[in-house]
Design an enzyme around this catalytic site. Structure first.
Site, PDB file in Angstrom:
ATOM      1  N   LYS A 119       5.537 -12.269   7.838  1.00  8.83           N
ATOM      2  CA  LYS A 119       6.509 -11.405   8.521  1.00  8.83           C
ATOM      3  C   LYS A 119       7.055 -12.072   9.781  1.00  8.83           C
ATOM      4  O   LYS A 119       8.239 -11.963  10.100  1.00  8.83           O
ATOM      5  CB  LYS A 119       5.870 -10.057   8.855  1.00  8.83           C
ATOM      6  CG  LYS A 119       5.633  -9.173   7.644  1.00  8.83           C
ATOM      7  CD  LYS A 119       5.012  -7.830   8.053  1.00  8.83           C
ATOM      8  CE  LYS A 119       4.824  -6.920   6.855  1.00  8.83           C
ATOM      9  NZ  LYS A 119       4.198  -5.629   7.246  1.00  8.83           N
TER      10      LYS A 119
ATOM     11  N   ARG B   5      -3.039   0.469   2.966  1.00  6.08           N
ATOM     12  CA  ARG B   5      -3.812   0.515   1.728  1.00  6.08           C
ATOM     13  C   ARG B   5      -4.949   1.519   1.798  1.00  6.08           C
ATOM     14  O   ARG B   5      -5.452   1.966   0.763  1.00  6.08           O
ATOM     15  CB  ARG B   5      -4.343  -0.880   1.392  1.00  6.08           C
ATOM     16  CG  ARG B   5      -5.297  -1.465   2.419  1.00  6.08           C
ATOM     17  CD  ARG B   5      -5.567  -2.933   2.119  1.00  6.08           C
ATOM     18  NE  ARG B   5      -6.502  -3.559   3.039  1.00  6.08           N
ATOM     19  CZ  ARG B   5      -6.173  -4.069   4.215  1.00  6.08           C
ATOM     20  NH1 ARG B   5      -4.920  -3.998   4.642  1.00  6.08           N
ATOM     21  NH2 ARG B   5      -7.088  -4.634   4.976  1.00  6.08           N
TER      22      ARG B   5
ATOM     23  N   SER C 290       7.088   4.546   3.306  1.00 10.55           N
ATOM     24  CA  SER C 290       6.704   3.420   4.163  1.00 10.55           C
ATOM     25  C   SER C 290       5.728   3.951   5.191  1.00 10.55           C
ATOM     26  O   SER C 290       6.111   4.765   6.037  1.00 10.55           O
ATOM     27  CB  SER C 290       7.931   2.812   4.855  1.00 10.55           C
ATOM     28  OG  SER C 290       7.534   1.903   5.874  1.00 10.55           O
TER      29      SER C 290
ATOM     30  N   GLY D 180       0.793  -1.217   0.000  1.00  2.45           N
ATOM     31  CA  GLY D 180       0.000   0.000   0.000  1.00  2.45           C
ATOM     32  C   GLY D 180       0.825   1.266   0.000  1.00  2.45           C
ATOM     33  O   GLY D 180       0.331   2.330  -0.398  1.00  2.45           O
ATOM     34  N   SER D 181       2.090   1.186   0.415  1.00  3.56           N
ATOM     35  CA  SER D 181       2.960   2.357   0.410  1.00  3.56           C
ATOM     36  C   SER D 181       3.580   2.610  -0.959  1.00  3.56           C
ATOM     37  O   SER D 181       4.159   3.664  -1.184  1.00  3.56           O
ATOM     38  CB  SER D 181       4.073   2.187   1.451  1.00  3.56           C
ATOM     39  OG  SER D 181       3.532   2.131   2.755  1.00  3.56           O
TER      40      SER D 181
ATOM     41  N   GLU E 115      -6.561  -7.916  -0.392  1.00  6.69           N
ATOM     42  CA  GLU E 115      -6.338  -7.562   1.006  1.00  6.69           C
ATOM     43  C   GLU E 115      -7.625  -7.309   1.778  1.00  6.69           C
ATOM     44  O   GLU E 115      -7.731  -7.697   2.942  1.00  6.69           O
ATOM     45  CB  GLU E 115      -5.424  -6.342   1.093  1.00  6.69           C
ATOM     46  CG  GLU E 115      -4.001  -6.620   0.638  1.00  6.69           C
ATOM     47  CD  GLU E 115      -3.042  -5.526   1.055  1.00  6.69           C
ATOM     48  OE1 GLU E 115      -2.753  -5.416   2.267  1.00  6.69           O
ATOM     49  OE2 GLU E 115      -2.605  -4.762   0.174  1.00  6.69           O
TER      50      GLU E 115
ATOM     51  N   HIS F  39      -1.911 -10.233 -26.741  1.00  4.69           N
ATOM     52  CA  HIS F  39      -0.813 -10.990 -27.335  1.00  4.69           C
ATOM     53  C   HIS F  39      -0.505 -12.261 -26.565  1.00  4.69           C
ATOM     54  O   HIS F  39       0.473 -12.947 -26.870  1.00  4.69           O
ATOM     55  CB  HIS F  39       0.433 -10.095 -27.439  1.00  4.69           C
ATOM     56  CG  HIS F  39       0.246  -8.935 -28.361  1.00  4.69           C
ATOM     57  ND1 HIS F  39       0.580  -8.971 -29.704  1.00  4.69           N
ATOM     58  CD2 HIS F  39      -0.291  -7.710 -28.143  1.00  4.69           C
ATOM     59  CE1 HIS F  39       0.280  -7.807 -30.266  1.00  4.69           C
ATOM     60  NE2 HIS F  39      -0.252  -7.026 -29.335  1.00  4.69           N
TER      61      HIS F  39
ATOM     62  N   SER G 222       4.327   2.560   7.802  1.00  8.35           N
ATOM     63  CA  SER G 222       4.726   2.224   9.167  1.00  8.35           C
ATOM     64  C   SER G 222       6.076   2.821   9.524  1.00  8.35           C
ATOM     65  O   SER G 222       6.366   3.081  10.700  1.00  8.35           O
ATOM     66  CB  SER G 222       4.805   0.708   9.337  1.00  8.35           C
ATOM     67  OG  SER G 222       5.888   0.168   8.587  1.00  8.35           O
TER      68      SER G 222
ATOM     69  N   THR H   9       9.323  -0.801   7.080  1.00  5.01           N
ATOM     70  CA  THR H   9       9.355  -1.768   5.987  1.00  5.01           C
ATOM     71  C   THR H   9      10.800  -2.097   5.642  1.00  5.01           C
ATOM     72  O   THR H   9      11.564  -1.217   5.229  1.00  5.01           O
ATOM     73  CB  THR H   9       8.628  -1.210   4.753  1.00  5.01           C
ATOM     74  OG1 THR H   9       7.321  -0.776   5.135  1.00  5.01           O
ATOM     75  CG2 THR H   9       8.523  -2.262   3.665  1.00  5.01           C
TER      76      THR H   9
END
Length: 360
Positions: free
Chosen positions: A354, A158, A106, A64-65, A244, A260, A108, A111
């Site tokens: 994480k 997000r 970021s 989301g960042s 998400e 294509h 938060s 990241t």
């Protein structure tokens, strides 16, 4: 009770929706117009001492960042005479150096990919701007004298799309890459208010196209088509929001490239393709040949899928038209989560990943 009737019952009951959404994703999405205006004020007040017109722009970010960077890139890459790159990795392109403007985004501030790449950018002598709520990135910015654009915390990354896009766009103006953007941002803020009134949670299903589309998507594989450029970026945003918020698979692709390769995939038996619900994001200024490709492709596939929805952009400026396609997708992903009766805010699979990485 049919699936559609059950969906209408849930999506017309604000109390039932709130019970499924205890973390308030509904509120976060509906507050985008206010967030948008606040983000511009924050971006214009930030000190950018020492920045000059760059030779290239590299936006560091994940998830989301990073999506705000994708939007800036897709809006400007055909008009701005320097390359703009969105970097989603620990490492940097070889060209990054003293003439580069590197924006470390970021939400938060913690990241790991972004922090690692920012540290490498500093070693190479690049000019760095930090866009974050705080965390390690803000600490690094203060310690190293990087310009810091500090945005409010308390949202899912997000859901902070106004905070991740608007400061980047204003930054492009402030370093001399694009003309003043205030009029575009003001038009977009007004349009977002109108879209909220059309798609918001208080609007009943029978009057709400986003709720109706969510009902069509339930139990299907959403396939989102855009075109190369910013409608393709909007399609990618839809895919990520469904992943998400709705905790559901979704895929996207862009014209003309999909003609294509992916077009051949429609030759499989219809019992497979009937599981797909197609959404096509369109703009009046799409290349005429691309418009023809979209029309022909729809003719080929619409009898093989469960349904097709076309959504046309609104507004005058490219920014307004982009977000007129982005914002409905945020609402659709929210309502699809509620139909699946899952809290849209937690991202348990990402948190698990994480935690496993932290153990290594």
């Amino acid at each position: 009770m049919s699936m559609a009737a059950h969906g209408e019952q849930i999506l017309n009951d604000r109390a039932a929706m709130a019970k499924i959404d205890p973390s308030g994703m509904t509120r976060m999405i509906e507050e985008l117009p206010q967030q948008w205006r606040e983000a511009e004020s924050i971006a214009r007040a930030a000190s950018l001492d020492g920045l000059e017109k760059p030779e290239n722009v590299v936006i560091l970010g994940m998830g989301g960042s990073a999506i705000g960077g994708d939007m800036v890139k897709s809006l400007l890459e055909t008009t701005v005479p320097v390359p703009i790159t969105v970097n989603r990795d620990y490492s940097l392109p070889a060209f990054v150096g003293k003439g580069s403007l590197v924006v470390a985004s970021s939400y938060s501030g913690n990241t790991e990919e972004t922090l690692t790449a920012a540290a490498e950018a500093q070693k190479r002598g690049a000019h760095i701007v930090a866009l974050t709520t705080g965390g390690q990135l803000a600490e690094q910015a203060k310690a190293n004298g990087w310009p810091l654009i500090q945005i409010p915390a308390g949202l899912s990354p997000r859901a902070a799309i106004g905070y991740s896009f608007v400061p980047l766009y204003v930054l492009m103006e402030r370093v001399g890459l694009i003309p003043p953007v205030a009029a575009e941002l003001a038009e977009t803020a007004e349009l977002l208010e109108k879209l909220k009134a059309r798609y918001g949670a208080d609007v009943p299903v029978e009057e709400n196209p986003a709720k109706q589309l969510a009902i069509s998507l339930k139990g299907r594989l959403p396939l989102i088509y855009g075109s190369y450029g910013w409608t393709g970026t909007a399609a990618y945003r839809w895919k990520c929001q469904i992943n998400e918020n709705s905790k559901a698979p979704a895929v996207y692709n862009v014209f003309p490239e999909l003609n294509h390769n992916e077009t051949v995939g429609w030759e499989v038996p219809e019992e497979v393709t009937r599981q797909i619900e197609l959404v096509i994001l369109r703009d009046r200024e799409d290349n005429p040949r691309t418009k023809a490709r979209i029309d022909i492709t729809r003719e080929i596939v619409e009898k093989r899928v469960s349904g097709v929805t076309e959504l046309w952009s609104e507004g005058e400026s490219p920014v307004a038209r982009l977000f007129s396609l982005v914002y409905p997708g945020d609402f659709v992903s929210l309502y699809l989560a509620l139909l699946y009766e899952v809290d849209p805010t937690p991202v348990k699979m990402i948190d698990l990943l994480k935690s496993r990485l932290a153990q290594l």
